[in-house]
Design a protein around this motif. Structure first.
Motif, PDB file in Angstrom:
ATOM      1  N   ALA A   1     -12.574  -0.302   0.112  1.00 26.09           N
ATOM      2  CA  ALA A   1     -11.529  -0.200   1.132  1.00 26.09           C
ATOM      3  C   ALA A   1     -12.148  -0.154   2.525  1.00 26.09           C
ATOM      4  O   ALA A   1     -11.637  -0.761   3.469  1.00 26.09           O
TER       5      ALA A   1
ATOM      6  N   ASN B   1      -6.707   5.891  -1.432  1.00 22.00           N
ATOM      7  CA  ASN B   1      -5.799   4.746  -1.515  1.00 22.00           C
ATOM      8  C   ASN B   1      -6.167   3.892  -2.719  1.00 22.00           C
ATOM      9  O   ASN B   1      -7.215   4.080  -3.336  1.00 22.00           O
TER      10      ASN B   1
ATOM     11  N   ASP C   1       0.862  -1.181   0.000  1.00 18.09           N
ATOM     12  CA  ASP C   1       0.000   0.000   0.000  1.00 18.09           C
ATOM     13  C   ASP C   1       0.896   1.227   0.000  1.00 18.09           C
ATOM     14  O   ASP C   1       1.402   1.641   1.044  1.00 18.09           O
TER      15      ASP C   1
ATOM     16  N   LEU D   1      -7.312   3.356   5.786  1.00 15.65           N
ATOM     17  CA  LEU D   1      -7.926   3.038   4.495  1.00 15.65           C
ATOM     18  C   LEU D   1      -9.117   3.932   4.184  1.00 15.65           C
ATOM     19  O   LEU D   1      -9.848   3.686   3.230  1.00 15.65           O
TER      20      LEU D   1
END
Length: 329
Positions: free
Chosen positions: A120, A301, A27, A297
């Motif tokens: 997410a 993202n 990530d 999150l």
């Protein structure tokens, strides 16, 4: 183990991510640079920064990734899941993702930035999947309440008639001398204020489920000019947003009969807002259930986009999931 790649180039963050059957593999994100005192970026400037950031982020992601395990690439191609939804900044991600998919000879999928946010937020809240629930996306570019059905189709229910929640936060913050984006700094200021002492109040304006922050921002600016302590105004802003979002959600719940809501977006990452909103809903003595994704999150993202890639490529025709072919041998 099979891997699935996501790419997202939103208005203020360049993101790449990879997931597999066990969770998040990578990530990586870079927030775009905005000059001190300014309240945003031109799309052309954002597009240029995305190109420069992807040049660094993509190789960094692949350094720790088995290229042969990648089964697909998904990109946020538009802001919302509508045919006419468009912003130039997403072209950087589309070009990058198309090149990756072609080089790896894997499928290229696309989704909307909003769908990525919702997916997410569902990470850790997977029990909501496969059933209707209400979604709320609150960020610098979106303030919307919508219905998410069993097939993950999004239907807009209400929104804002002027400023978005993140714009409201950033305009107040910049007026206080904070650096854009201002959310974390403004929340830190709010933490310095003790609400037990009273303090100023900002109105929560909602009509038929649609909110308005323009007049509220004007009132906040006046308080700043009057010399009211910044911490007190910052707390009032978060209290205002909690009351506003509570009204919007309860209106949508009354209209749809659905009592579960999932919040996504950068503004939803705020611990203070989460606490105030939960308390607001609790005081209404309803059966409403409010869920949030992981704070990390909630902001922009590509993890959600990567998860959508996995969902779609592993879905069976019967509606369940199938194992990755590489894991069957």
């Amino acid at each position: 183990m099979c891997a699935y790649v996501g790419v997202d180039t939103s208005c203020y963050t360049t993101s790449v991510a990879c997931v597999d059957e066990c969770g998040i593999v990578s990530d990586l994100r870079t927030v775009l640079s905005v000059k001190q005192g300014e309240r945003g970026l031109r799309q052309s400037d954002g597009l240029f920064q995305h190109i420069r950031n992807l040049e660094r982020l993509v190789p960094e992601m692949f350094e720790k990734l088995d290229v042969g395990a990648v089964r697909g690439v998904c990109v946020s191609a538009r802001p919302r899941p509508n045919e006419d939804s468009y912003m130039p900044v997403f072209l950087a991600g589309k070009a990058c993702a198309a090149s990756m998919a072609a080089a790896l000879r894997v499928p290229l999928l696309d989704a909307s930035h909003q769908e990525g946010h919702v997916r997410a937020a569902l990470y850790g809240n997977e029990f909501l999947m496969g059933q209707p629930f209400l979604g709320m996306h609150i960020s610098g570019g979106t303030t919307e309440v919508f219905l998410v059905d069993e097939a993950f189709h999004i239907t807009l229910l209400s929104g804002t008639e002027d400023l978005h929640a993140g714009q409201f936060v950033d305009r107040i913050g910049v007026a206080m001398g904070l650096r854009f984006p201002c959310g974390k700094q403004l929340e830190a200021l709010a933490g310095e204020f003790d609400p037990a002492t009273g303090g100023v109040k900002l109105p929560a304006i909602v009509h038929n489920g649609v909110c308005s922050f323009s007049g509220v921002e004007t009132r906040a600016q006046a308080l700043i000019d009057d010399g009211i302590k910044h911490g007190e105004i910052a707390y009032a802003a978060y209290d205002c947003m909690a009351r506003t979002f509570g009204k919007m959600l309860l209106y949508a719940m009354d209209k749809t009969g659905i009592r579960r809501a999932l919040l996504a977006g950068g503004v939803a990452s705020s611990p203070l807002l989460r606490a105030l909103l939960r308390e607001r809903v609790r005081k209404q003595k309803t059966e409403a259930e409010i869920f949030f994704g992981e704070s990390a999150l909630s902001s922009d993202n590509a993890v959600g986009t990567a998860l959508l890639c996995k969902d779609r490529l592993t879905a069976s025709p019967e509606g369940g999931t199938t194992r990755c072919k590489a894991d069957m041998f």
